[in-house]
Design an enzyme around this catalytic site. Structure first.
Site, PDB file in Angstrom:
ATOM      1  CG  ASP A  11      -1.776   1.237   1.345  1.00 60.41           C
ATOM      2  OD1 ASP A  11      -2.392   1.600   0.318  1.00 60.41           O
ATOM      3  OD2 ASP A  11      -1.864   1.866   2.415  1.00 60.41           O
ATOM      4  CB  SER A  12       0.166   4.796  -0.533  1.00 60.91           C
ATOM      5  OG  SER A  12      -0.972   4.889   0.302  1.00 60.91           O
ATOM      6  CB  CYS A  74      -3.037   0.485  -2.523  1.00 62.84           C
ATOM      7  SG  CYS A  74      -3.150   2.200  -3.045  1.00 62.84           S
ATOM      8  CD  GLU A 153      -0.088   6.913   5.967  1.00 65.97           C
ATOM      9  OE1 GLU A 153       1.026   6.950   6.502  1.00 65.97           O
ATOM     10  OE2 GLU A 153      -0.553   5.881   5.451  1.00 65.97           O
ATOM     11  CB  CYS A 188      -9.582   4.410   0.627  1.00 68.94           C
ATOM     12  SG  CYS A 188      -7.933   4.923   1.179  1.00 68.94           S
ATOM     13  CG  HIS A 190      -5.078   4.981   4.404  1.00 68.91           C
ATOM     14  ND1 HIS A 190      -4.529   4.493   3.243  1.00 68.91           N
ATOM     15  CD2 HIS A 190      -4.045   5.489   5.127  1.00 68.91           C
ATOM     16  CE1 HIS A 190      -3.214   4.723   3.252  1.00 68.91           C
ATOM     17  NE2 HIS A 190      -2.904   5.317   4.383  1.00 68.91           N
TER      18      HIS A 190
END
Ligand code: DGL
Length: 273
Positions: A11-12, A74, A153, A188, A190
């Site tokens: 993932d990012s 992701c 994040e 997403c 996240h």
């Protein structure tokens, strides 16, 4: 193929850890290699070309780790680079969009499905196309939520910052509530970190589809079909990041991600791949 080879997941940033947590639960004998592109997060506001380039570099890195399957944990990378990666390797490459799209069609009763995701994922229409494979009568309503990824994040998914996240969520989700979607895809990886707040804002009647749970389930099915499930009693896990490991280690501690020991987490220069 050695069935005890690791599963590669990327993932990012910390979003893909929602998928990793589910894989730990559903596939406890698998070893995991996770890569989080923490130096280049977020992907959601970047162009297709850039996300494709990043995804190919990550695939090249995972191949050096001898993974047996690649999981694109992701949505943005899945939306932009799935075919690119499949063309580059003979290994199974699993995306996060197809499983969530399928599940949402199974769940909806009023045929109104909402999707929230990054700007890139929404712009790509990848969910709309995936849902169309399963139903032609479902109506799909999309909403990008670009602030959610930086909030997660930064470690703001917990109760200490709930009031701020909730206010933002209320703004983003207002139109989907007004339309009366009965199913909402967290498009997403996240977003499952914010699931409680999103659920509170949407109300009890709306079913949330987490790409994390559905994807882990899908990974299990793909490995079964390919006969590559491991029965290793002592799986080993490694985490790699493109920025310094401290941030992801602190995140793992705060949100009780298993196997996030500082000795497991290493930095690599992803630009080399
Ligand atoms: N977690 C990712 C996704 O599922 C990427 C978010 C981002 O980097 O913008 O889309």
């Amino acid at each position: 193929m050695n069935n005890n080879l690791p599963v590669g997941i990327f993932d990012s940033g910390v979003g893909g850890l929602t998928v990793v947590k589910e894989v730990f639960k559903q596939l406890p004998h698998e070893s995991i290699i996770y890569f989080g592109d923490t130096a280049r997060v977020p992907y959601g506001n970047k162009s297709k070309k850039v996300v494709q380039k990043f995804s190919v570099q990550i695939l090249n890195f995972l191949l050096t780790q001898k993974v047996k399957v690649v999981v694109m944990a992701c949505n943005t990378a899945s939306a932009y680079a799935l075919d690119t990666l499949r063309n580059k390797t003979g290994l199974p490459v699993i995306d996060v969009i197809e499983p969530g799209a399928k599940k949402s069609v199974e769940l909806t009763r009023n045929n109104k499905i909402g999707i929230i995701g990054t700007e890139g994922t929404i712009r790509s229409q990848a969910y709309v196309k995936a849902i169309r494979k399963y139903s032609s009568k479902v109506k799909v309503f999309s909403q990008p939520c670009p602030l959610f990824v930086p909030l997660v994040e930064e470690g703001w998914a917990g109760s200490a910052h709930k009031h701020i996240v909730k206010e933002i969520a209320e703004k983003y989700l207002k139109s989907l509530k007004q339309i009366n979607v009965d199913t909402l895809i967290l498009g997403c990886t996240h977003y499952p970190w914010l699931e409680n707040i999103i659920a509170e804002v949407m109300g009890k009647k709306v079913k949330l589809v987490s790409s994390a749970y559905e994807t882990a389930n899908f990974v299990k099915d793909v490995m079964k079909v390919n006969n590559i499930l491991s029965n290793n009693k002592q799986p080993r896990h490694k985490i790699f990041v493109s920025d310094s490991p401290q941030k992801i280690i602190a995140f793992g501690k705060k949100y009780a991600v298993k196997n996030m020991n500082p000795s497991n987490v290493k930095n690599i220069d992803i630009e080399k791949y």
